[in-house]
Design a protein around this motif. Structure first.
Motif, PDB file in Angstrom:
ATOM      1  N   SER C  44      -1.636  -4.023 -14.969  1.00 45.00           N
ATOM      2  CA  SER C  44      -1.278  -2.601 -15.343  1.00 45.00           C
ATOM      3  C   SER C  44      -2.387  -1.702 -15.802  1.00 45.00           C
ATOM      4  N   GLN C  86       5.057   0.452 -13.870  1.00 43.54           N
ATOM      5  CA  GLN C  86       5.777  -0.807 -14.066  1.00 43.54           C
ATOM      6  C   GLN C  86       7.342  -0.628 -14.346  1.00 43.54           C
ATOM      7  N   ASP C 163       2.654  -0.813  -9.273  1.00 40.93           N
ATOM      8  CA  ASP C 163       2.750  -1.669 -10.556  1.00 40.93           C
ATOM      9  C   ASP C 163       4.195  -2.580 -10.243  1.00 40.93           C
ATOM     10  N   GLU C 164       4.027  -3.590  -9.754  1.00 41.80           N
ATOM     11  CA  GLU C 164       5.386  -4.414  -9.640  1.00 41.80           C
ATOM     12  C   GLU C 164       6.530  -3.546  -9.166  1.00 41.80           C
TER      13      GLU C 164
HETATM   14 MG   LIG Z   1       1.812  -4.860 -15.911  1.00 38.61          MG
END
Ligand SMILES: [Mg+2]
Ligand SMILES: Nc1ncnc2c1ncn2[C@@H]1O[C@H](COP(=O)(O)OP(=O)(O)OP(=O)(O)O)[C@@H](O)[C@H]1O
Ligand SMILES: Nc1ncnc2c1ncn2[C@@H]1O[C@H](COP(=O)(O)OP(=O)(O)OP(=O)(O)O)[C@@H](O)[C@H]1O
Ligand SMILES: [Mg+2]
Lengths: 203, 258, 229, 229
Positions: C44, C86, C163-164
């Protein structure tokens, strides 16, 4: 907005302290232990919100949001804002120690006032109307703070009267910003979490 | 967010002369110092008070640069308040600017306020600002502050950092979407939404906290456990401080009667 | 054309051990680069550095063919590279979905009407029109995730930084996301723990480990992630 | 003996789609039951239902051999089943570690001295004495997690309910946590995304999917979690 030590006359300082004590006592009386986490977390939010700098023309101001604090917290705004002012004074050197009472009254009294004036309207009705009243609350609380600051200065001595007038003028643009912001914040909370204003027990 | 980190002591300094002084004593002494200083009116005495505060700052090992920067920020604010005093106070004319006459009395008053405010703020930063906010809370509790007020303060202190980080992440997300604060309705509305969302998330967190408290058998009491002890060194510090305050009062009185 | 070129980027949070210690990679047009790494590896952080929310302590960030250093340099980068955070809750701050999706276009200087038209077109593209007037805070985790993607796409970025993105998605929504992302023309950097997701989308994979980016041993085994996590 | 017996539990948050739709399971003495499920599946909700922080809309919760319905029924359950929250910041609300760990024992009616003795014994057990007088909000994520476990253990519960205990832990702290949990005699329900952690600790596994609990296909392959996530 913070008045410093040594600026005000003794009667004003003492009067402020007495009123602040009364307000804090009133707030604590209406704050059962189960509500302390909520009040503390909200107090922390307002502490952080007061660090936000918002642009206004070429300059910027930091937010006070005592109107929003009043709407959400009611009488509990007194102890909550006192705590925020105490932390600011002690750790940031902002404001003073003997004037802590006065400063609390300047910010918290208008907060409680707008709670009783505006919160009942904000609880019900459409979100848009609530937002308008939120704006009114934001403007009114800051206006009252301005008047109280001016009043405290004028009471201290005639020599402060021009400064007091200046304070009032300086508050006007900030009032507009606080009104817009508080209005938007009320708009959001009314849609997202209307319960935030429903805490009758805060009042 | 560094500004939130500064809610922690300005600097933890075990080596400081009074870093180890009992927190209760430090609270009482800073209130004493503030009351005495606000009561002073002679410039000599006020200068002495400022000198004493500076001494405290040095003893506390406060970082001089950043402390003075904080003071300067406050002074800018004071200046707005007192700048007009010389011109609005009637008395002996001293000088004129743009046709406005400045009086000796007004200038004197302005200097009085500036000295008082600076001395008290500096002493407060040195005596109290160097202690953990949590310790300050414990000290206030030990000094018989209402328990619920102290608990409110403890919760505030506890969650300032957590919520501050939440706020910082939301601000980053706004910036990542090209938000640049300006003086327009879009900006103010966005800030308003941000504040509102912070409050909503805060209140939801408080619901989870209350759940956690119930899980541990919460029965309407939040205990505060503190152990303070006044030791010889603490009493010595208090005595020395009291003597210094007495000297301040002495200077004031001597000058008033001269 | 090279969209991003990170050269020997170093970074540490104040008072902490370094997170990145010489990370380098390039992102080219049309690529979908997957970045993997265990919790706390700095994935991140890397994405935040790319759009200038953090500044490297050493090394260079070249984006869209220009070196980027100052805050002002990154204004353009943020317009052209959309970062999906995220945690969707960090990104959604407006009361309704429509307002949240309009936030980016309004920041780009579009008028209210243009922004609303953009909102409708993006929501239609992602088949999310039914969420248009819903309250963001009350969406399910998966819906929130899709709305954050819409909010970023509304700015018409040339690059997507995800992010994810499969966090909080159930299988159905995940399949949908894969389909959406496969159909998008943008170059992407995808941070994901999920090897299946990576395999379906990525044209290239890297692993962030010890503060540097290295080749992913994806080929080695199906279970790489089990080792790297 | 059956510690928990959930029968056909249904639950929905106000104004939302159902989260649980007939979840059932039993927890027996000495068991370490792992529960897995994607984000938002309702794992945290299930744990909150077990200790009565939420009430099911239908179904029965039988705990320690008695059906539990009213708030008063759950006071005993909360004393005997310690819930470790997903976000340590929600659980560590006291200013110092010692105060936080003492909170439970004091609520159980222990005197201040007894509570402090209990604090010291639990902290020693977990090797955390060095944190005793620290300020809670200044702990690292891993330290916070370990202290929340200590705070729950200080109440000497018969069952531990752990909600993603490895969140925010680095490898070192995670290894330590595994060791601690393995040495504890309590029955446990462990919610975790991490297949390695589950494998090291769990004596049985279930998956929460579509609002019901089913058998975990753990045995199928090392990579099951990649499918279930
Ligand atoms: Mg992260
Ligand atoms: N704002 C911050 N201040 C200080 N440290 C931070 C901050 N954000 C992250 N960190 C630390 O930096 C390291 C890298 O964090 P980062 O979030 O980039 O990791 P990540 O690879 O994205 O992990 P995850 O898979 O958990 O998302 C971690 O050790 C984290 O604790
Ligand atoms: N207080 C709440 N009010 C309304 N909805 C909620 C609340 N808490 C959770 N939800 C919703 O209920 C669903 C289940 O949430 P829950 O936290 O139980 O999932 P979870 O399995 O623990 O997920 P995670 O792995 O992300 O922790 C989610 O869709 C969530 O958005
Ligand atoms: Mg959960």
């Amino acid at each position: 907005m913070h008045i410093v030590d040594g600026a005000l006359s003794n009667p004003v300082v003492i009067g402020g302290a007495v009123v602040a004590l009364g307000g804090i006592a009133m707030g604590l009386k209406r704050l059962p232990v189960e509500r302390i986490p909520a009040a503390g977390v909200l107090s922390a939010s307002f502490f952080i919100a007061s660090l936000i700098h918002v642009p206004i023309g070429p300059s910027s101001v930091h937010l006070i949001l005592n109107g929003m604090a009043g709407l959400v917290l009611g009488w509990a705004a007194f102890p909550a804002l006192f705590v925020a002012l105490l932390l600011q004074a002690v750790f940031f050197g902002f404001g003073g120690l003997t004037v802590l009472g006065v400063n609390t009254v300047l910010i918290a009294a208008p907060a409680v006032a707008v709670h009783f004036l505006c919160a009942p309207v904000i609880r019900k009705g459409p979100a848009r109307r609530a937002a308008v009243w939120g704006g009114v609350a934001g403007a009114a609380s800051l206006a009252m703070t301005g008047v109280l600051v001016a009043f405290a200065l004028a009471l201290t001595g005639d020599a402060f009267v021009p400064a007091a007038k200046l304070v009032l003028v300086a508050h006007a643009p900030v009032m507009v910003i606080e009104a817009l912001l508080t209005g938007a914040a009320v708009m959001l909370t009314r849609q997202v979490k209307p319960e935030l204003f429903m805490k009758e027990a805060w009042g | 967010m560094s500004i939130l980190a500064s809610l922690a002591p300005v600097r933890t300094m075990p080596q400081a002369r009074f870093g180890a002084v009992d927190p209760r004593a430090r609270v009482v002494l800073s209130v004493g110092f503030a009351l005495v200083t606000v009561g002073l009116s002679e410039l000599v005495a006020l200068f002495a008070a400022l000198a004493m505060a500076t001494g405290l700052m040095i003893m506390a090992h406060l970082p001089v640069g950043s402390t003075l920067r904080r003071m300067a920020a406050m002074d800018l604010f004071i200046f707005a308040l007192i700048a007009m005093l010389p011109f609005t106070t009637p008395g002996t004319p001293m000088f004129t600017i743009f046709g406005f006459e400045a009086s000796r009395e007004g200038l004197y008053h302005a200097v009085q306020i500036a000295l008082t405010a600076n001395a008290v703020a500096l002493a407060m930063l040195a005596l109290l600002g160097t202690m953990e906010a949590v310790t300050l809370g414990h000290a206030l509790h030990a000094l018989r502050c209402p328990e619920r007020l102290v608990q409110l303060m403890m919760f505030t202190v506890r969650y300032i950092e957590v919520l501050g980080e939440e706020y910082a992440r939301m601000r980053q997300a706004m910036r990542a979407r090209g938000f640049r604060p300006r003086s327009n309705w879009h900006s103010y509305r966005s800030y308003g939404y941000l504040v509102g969302m912070m409050l909503v998330r805060a209140i939801e967190r408080s619901e989870r906290i209350l759940g956690a408290m119930k899980c541990r058998g919460f029965t309407g009491r939040i205990p505060l456990l503190e152990r303070f002890e006044m030791r010889r060194r603490d009493w010595q510090f208090v005595a020395g401080f009291a003597v210094a305050l007495a000297v301040l009062v002495g200077i004031e009185v001597a000058n008033v009667f001269v | 054309m090279c969209l991003f070129d990170l050269r020997d980027v170093h970074f540490a949070y104040a008072g902490r051990a370094p997170v990145l210690a010489g990370a380098s990679f390039q992102l080219h047009e049309g690529e979908r680069l997957a970045i993997n790494g265990h919790n706390g590896a700095g994935k991140s952080t890397l994405l935040r550095l790319m759009v200038g929310l953090l500044r490297p302590t050493a090394g260079a960030i070249i984006a869209f063919d220009a070196p980027r250093q100052k805050e002002a340099d990154f204004h353009e980068v943020r317009r052209r590279a959309g970062l999906v955070f995220q945690d969707p809750d960090d990104q959604l701050f407006c009361p309704t979905v429509a307002e949240d999706v309009a936030f980016g276009p309004l920041n780009l200087g579009q008028s209210r009407d243009e922004a609303m038209a953009q909102v409708d077109s993006v929501l239609s593209l992602l088949d999310l029109m039914y969420l248009r007037d819903r309250i963001t805070h009350k969406l399910s985790g998966g819906e929130k995730r899709l709305v954050t993607l819409a909010a970023v796409l509304a700015m018409s970025p040339a690059v997507l930084l995800l992010d994810e993105p499969t966090n909080a998605l159930d299988e159905e929504n995940e399949a949908r996301l894969v389909e959406i992302l496969q159909s998008l023309p943008q170059a992407m950097v995808i941070v994901s723990h999920d090897p299946h997701f990576r395999r379906k989308l990525a044209t290239r994979s890297l692993v962030l480990r010890g503060g540097v980016l290295g080749a992913a041993p994806e080929a080695a085994a199906q279970c790489t992630h089990a080792v790297t996590r």
